[in-house]
Design a protein around this motif. Structure first.
Motif, mmCIF file in Angstrom:
data_model
loop_
_atom_site.group_PDB
_atom_site.id
_atom_site.type_symbol
_atom_site.label_atom_id
_atom_site.label_comp_id
_atom_site.label_asym_id
_atom_site.label_seq_id
_atom_site.Cartn_x
_atom_site.Cartn_y
_atom_site.Cartn_z
ATOM 1 N N ILE A 6 6.755 5.846 -3.207
ATOM 2 C CA ILE A 6 5.739 4.819 -3.379
ATOM 3 C C ILE A 6 4.730 5.237 -4.499
ATOM 4 C CG2 ILE A 6 3.789 3.754 -2.035
ATOM 5 C CD1 ILE A 6 6.722 3.163 -1.173
ATOM 6 N N ARG A 7 4.628 6.440 -4.764
ATOM 7 C CA ARG A 7 3.581 7.044 -5.962
ATOM 8 C C ARG A 7 4.403 6.349 -7.203
ATOM 9 N NH1 ARG A 7 -0.315 10.453 -5.779
ATOM 10 N NH2 ARG A 7 -0.813 11.472 -3.647
ATOM 11 N N GLY A 8 5.610 6.456 -7.193
ATOM 12 C CA GLY A 8 6.421 6.285 -8.460
ATOM 13 C C GLY A 8 6.305 4.677 -8.738
ATOM 14 N N TRP A 9 6.273 3.795 -7.618
ATOM 15 C CA TRP A 9 6.241 2.211 -7.800
ATOM 16 C C TRP A 9 4.912 2.133 -8.480
ATOM 17 C CZ3 TRP A 9 7.740 -0.278 -2.600
ATOM 18 C CH2 TRP A 9 9.231 -0.165 -2.226
ATOM 19 N N TYR A 10 3.840 2.634 -7.955
ATOM 20 C CA TYR A 10 2.311 2.556 -8.687
ATOM 21 C C TYR A 10 2.381 3.015 -9.866
ATOM 22 C CZ TYR A 10 -0.455 1.568 -4.465
ATOM 23 O OH TYR A 10 -1.082 1.220 -3.088
ATOM 24 N N GLY A 11 3.116 4.149 -10.304
ATOM 25 C CA GLY A 11 3.375 4.423 -11.653
ATOM 26 C C GLY A 11 4.126 3.543 -12.659
ATOM 27 N N GLU A 12 5.226 3.097 -12.131
ATOM 28 C CA GLU A 12 6.017 1.944 -12.749
ATOM 29 C C GLU A 12 5.077 0.729 -13.059
ATOM 30 O OE1 GLU A 12 9.419 1.358 -10.446
ATOM 31 O OE2 GLU A 12 10.059 3.382 -10.549
ATOM 32 N N CYS A 13 4.084 0.296 -12.376
ATOM 33 C CA CYS A 13 3.231 -0.967 -12.465
ATOM 34 C C CYS A 13 2.025 -0.575 -13.325
ATOM 35 C CB CYS A 13 2.981 -1.489 -11.066
ATOM 36 S SG CYS A 13 4.743 -2.082 -10.309
ATOM 37 N N GLY A 14 1.917 0.599 -13.716
ATOM 38 C CA GLY A 14 0.775 0.910 -14.487
ATOM 39 C C GLY A 14 -0.441 1.386 -13.749
ATOM 40 N N PHE A 15 -0.489 1.633 -12.584
ATOM 41 C CA PHE A 15 -1.702 2.174 -11.911
ATOM 42 C C PHE A 15 -2.148 3.618 -12.286
ATOM 43 C CE2 PHE A 15 -0.547 -1.718 -9.749
ATOM 44 C CZ PHE A 15 -1.837 -2.247 -9.129
ATOM 45 N N GLU A 16 -3.402 3.814 -11.987
ATOM 46 C CA GLU A 16 -3.889 5.296 -12.352
ATOM 47 C C GLU A 16 -4.686 5.683 -10.990
ATOM 48 O OE1 GLU A 16 -5.964 5.235 -15.729
ATOM 49 O OE2 GLU A 16 -4.281 5.211 -17.068
ATOM 50 N N LYS A 17 -5.088 6.872 -11.089
ATOM 51 C CA LYS A 17 -5.849 7.294 -9.900
ATOM 52 C C LYS A 17 -5.033 6.942 -8.763
ATOM 53 C CE LYS A 17 -10.096 7.132 -12.447
ATOM 54 N NZ LYS A 17 -11.502 6.488 -12.396
ATOM 55 N N ILE A 18 -3.629 7.316 -8.572
ATOM 56 C CA ILE A 18 -3.135 7.004 -7.380
ATOM 57 C C ILE A 18 -3.089 8.107 -6.350
ATOM 58 C CG2 ILE A 18 -0.793 6.746 -6.210
ATOM 59 C CD1 ILE A 18 -0.072 6.238 -9.751
ATOM 60 N N ARG A 19 -3.662 7.734 -5.145
ATOM 61 C CA ARG A 19 -4.084 8.698 -4.109
ATOM 62 C C ARG A 19 -3.613 8.367 -2.684
ATOM 63 N NH1 ARG A 19 -8.379 6.149 -5.650
ATOM 64 N NH2 ARG A 19 -9.836 5.690 -3.974
ATOM 65 N N ARG A 20 -3.101 9.106 -1.991
ATOM 66 C CA ARG A 20 -2.713 8.755 -0.514
ATOM 67 C C ARG A 20 -3.992 9.221 0.258
ATOM 68 N NH1 ARG A 20 2.443 10.903 3.356
ATOM 69 N NH2 ARG A 20 1.442 9.899 5.061
#
Length: 304
Positions: free
Chosen positions: A245-259
């Protein structure tokens, strides 16, 4: 176009979400889950925002919470329009700030960058293409906005393995299926009353109040959740991991990804003893029972 699988899922969820709407304790507990602190935001952060509650459910409890916290506009999206009568019971008080839309997360009827905050809790595993749904939700998130997702992790914990086994039994065993379908606080109380009676028909306690405490662990809120786990067409059939899921966020250009996680304080039933494991999902005991657990993640789309 929705698949028969997705339509069947919506039908199942509609039944128990209407029950949640009719129970003030359950509805209030669900509304209380939307807190700025939980998302890592300052108090008052939802004021003035355009929010999408994607897969809002028939009672649209998260939509209610966002509106109550001052969102400028909240779009509540769900398949078909059969759920709207239920949602309006609570949301009508917010007038034009609340908008109900029929649509699918796989093909959102909105322009790019339409929302400041996108909320999607427990929806994607019940679609035929979770990754496509994620990309659609990311598409409509504005630069500078946030996208929150709840998705179930891989079923490698004891409880989830048991659920999957019992789901198979639910499909194949008519007697077991009937027992689950008729399970509620009333039938549970009858069973507990029978268990606690001695052979002379009386109840005895070793500790004052223990029998009523035992009864309190089994309420309608608990059994609505249990029926959901068995009756939904899919529950853990998709295997998701935090890394994925972190990878999905990264692929879509998101930053500051956190669980993120929470300690749910408003359970009056057996789940009160599970709440610490929801909060501390990486504790060895939580990993033993729940494996990867419920993955709740949020990411921010950079401002352009």
């Amino acid at each position: 176009m929705e698949s028969s699988f997705e339509i069947e899922t919506r039908t199942v969820f509609d039944r128990y979400q209407r029950q949640q709407e009719n129970d003030d304790h359950i509805f209030d507990r669900l509304v209380s889950l939307i807190e700025e602190d939980y998302f890592g935001l300052p108090t008052g952060s939802f004021r003035g925002l355009d929010v999408l509650d994607a897969g809002c459910g028939s009672n649209a409890n998260a939509s209610y919470a966002f509106l109550d916290k001052g969102a400028r506009n909240v779009v509540s999206l769900e398949l078909s329009n059969d759920w709207m009568d239920c949602a309006r019971k609570r949301l009508s008080r917010f007038g034009p700030r609340s908008e109900l839309v029929a649509g699918s997360v796989l093909d959102l009827p909105f322009d790019d960058f339409s929302f400041d905050f996108v909320h999607c809790a427990g929806v994607l595993p019940h679609t035929r293409d979770p990754k496509k749904g994620f990309e659609e939700l990311a598409r409509v998130t504005r630069p500078g906005g946030s996208f929150f997702l709840t998705i179930m992790g891989t079923a490698n914990g004891v409880i989830y393995r048991c659920i999957n086994h019992l789901r198979e039994l639910y499909q194949s065993d008519e007697q077991f299926r009937s027992s689950i379908d008729n399970l509620d606080a009333s039938t549970a109380r009858e069973a507990i009353d029978w268990l606690l009676r001695t052979k002379d028909g009386e109840e005895k306690e070793y500790i004052p109040g223990e029998n009523e405490f035992f009864r309190s662990l089994f309420d309608d809120d608990l059994f609505v959740t249990i029926r959901d786990r068995f009756q939904a067409p899919t529950y853990h059939e998709f295997a998701f991991t935090e890394v994925q899921i972190r990878g999905w966020y990264g692929e879509c250009g998101f930053e500051k990804i956190r669980r993120i996680s929470r300690y749910t304080k408003n359970f009056h039933n057996l789940r009160r003893f599970l709440a610490p494991m929801y909060r501390h999902y990486d504790h060895p005991l939580a990993r033993f029972w729940f494996g990867d657990g419920c993955i709740q993640m949020i990411g921010e789309k950079p401002s352009t």
